[in-house]
Design an enzyme around this catalytic site. Sequence first.
Site, PDB file in Angstrom:
ATOM      1  N   LYS A  15       0.413  -2.777   1.422  1.00  0.00           N
ATOM      2  CA  LYS A  15       0.741  -3.628   0.102  1.00  0.00           C
ATOM      3  C   LYS A  15       1.617  -2.791  -0.736  1.00  0.00           C
ATOM      4  O   LYS A  15       2.606  -3.750  -1.161  1.00  0.00           O
ATOM      5  CB  LYS A  15      -0.855  -3.652  -0.869  1.00  0.00           C
ATOM      6  CG  LYS A  15      -1.931  -4.279  -0.212  1.00  0.00           C
ATOM      7  CD  LYS A  15      -2.934  -4.438  -0.975  1.00  0.00           C
ATOM      8  CE  LYS A  15      -3.460  -3.238  -1.374  1.00  0.00           C
ATOM      9  NZ  LYS A  15      -4.293  -2.348  -0.686  1.00  0.00           N
ATOM     10  N   ARG A  89      -9.313  -6.862  -8.171  1.00  0.00           N
ATOM     11  CA  ARG A  89      -9.940  -6.210  -7.162  1.00  0.00           C
ATOM     12  C   ARG A  89     -11.326  -6.475  -7.077  1.00  0.00           C
ATOM     13  O   ARG A  89     -12.035  -6.314  -6.184  1.00  0.00           O
ATOM     14  CB  ARG A  89     -10.013  -4.576  -7.506  1.00  0.00           C
ATOM     15  CG  ARG A  89      -9.182  -3.912  -6.048  1.00  0.00           C
ATOM     16  CD  ARG A  89      -9.153  -2.562  -6.597  1.00  0.00           C
ATOM     17  NE  ARG A  89      -8.905  -1.652  -5.513  1.00  0.00           N
ATOM     18  CZ  ARG A  89      -7.648  -1.070  -5.211  1.00  0.00           C
ATOM     19  NH1 ARG A  89      -6.718  -1.494  -6.015  1.00  0.00           N
ATOM     20  NH2 ARG A  89      -7.510  -0.217  -4.253  1.00  0.00           N
TER      21      ARG A  89
END
Length: 221
Positions: A15, A89
């Site tokens: 990422k 998250r």
Amino acid sequence: MGLRLVFLGPPGAGKGTQAKRLASQRGLAHVSTGDMLRSAVARGTEAGKKAKAIMDSGGLVPDEVVLEMVKERLDTDAAEGFILDGFPRTTKQAEDLEKTLADRSQALDAVVNFALPIDRAIQRFAGRRSCPKCGEVYHIEAKPPKMHGACDKDGTALVQRPDDSPTVIRTRMAEYEDKTLPLILYYMREGLLLEVDADGDIEEVYGRLDHAVSQREAGER
Ligand code: AP5
């Protein structure tokens, strides 16, 4: 107006590597909560003191600590477009983000999920090296520095992240599966999800990412 993107995916999926490049190509702010937290730990700030032991063990830092950091960026360098890398998250963080953006009359354009089997992600950790000064990330095989063990940008000796040890990686992966994986379904339901196959070399994955984001942009025009 710049794009507003979220990058999801297991630890080690790439990422950060892809976010840095896409952000620089498209003039977007790269907002990495992991980088911000590591910087806070290094500077010994209040947030850093709260985060250090949690990060070292592979757990997740409290939602409110991370949200405050993100809000600060949304009101400064990320106001005109961003890539959120490693945030949200948890479902709570995703809901808080939606509200925070709505308060600013903004919304996400897309959420990119970097799909990589967990055993392939684990292979990437062993070779990761990073610069403790500027945060540049390398891989001993996939993205080696020009000079062995030294950062290309400032010559600083490269280090391994303390949370890249096998025991901590197991906890990080478990946290990902338990708390972050449900976000794939969350964003699929919102019609925002773009899947990118992250199994391939860095160039190949960037090509897939660029294509997926460009198609989404074309669809929005
Ligand atoms: P964070 O820094 O966000 O870690 P992460 O999500 O676990 O992700 P990584 O940085 O490990 O991996 P990446 O996907 O960015 O991969 P990279 O590009 O480096 O978070 C660290 C900690 O901070 C968390 O554990 C938590 O405690 C806390 N935290 C952060 N955000 C939080 C939040 N929102 N809420 C609560 N707590 C939070 O690539 C990995 C390696 O592979 C590199 O060496 C790279 O060169 C190499 N590589 C990349 N792409 C490829 C490829 N295609 N082929 C081969 N090698 C590749």
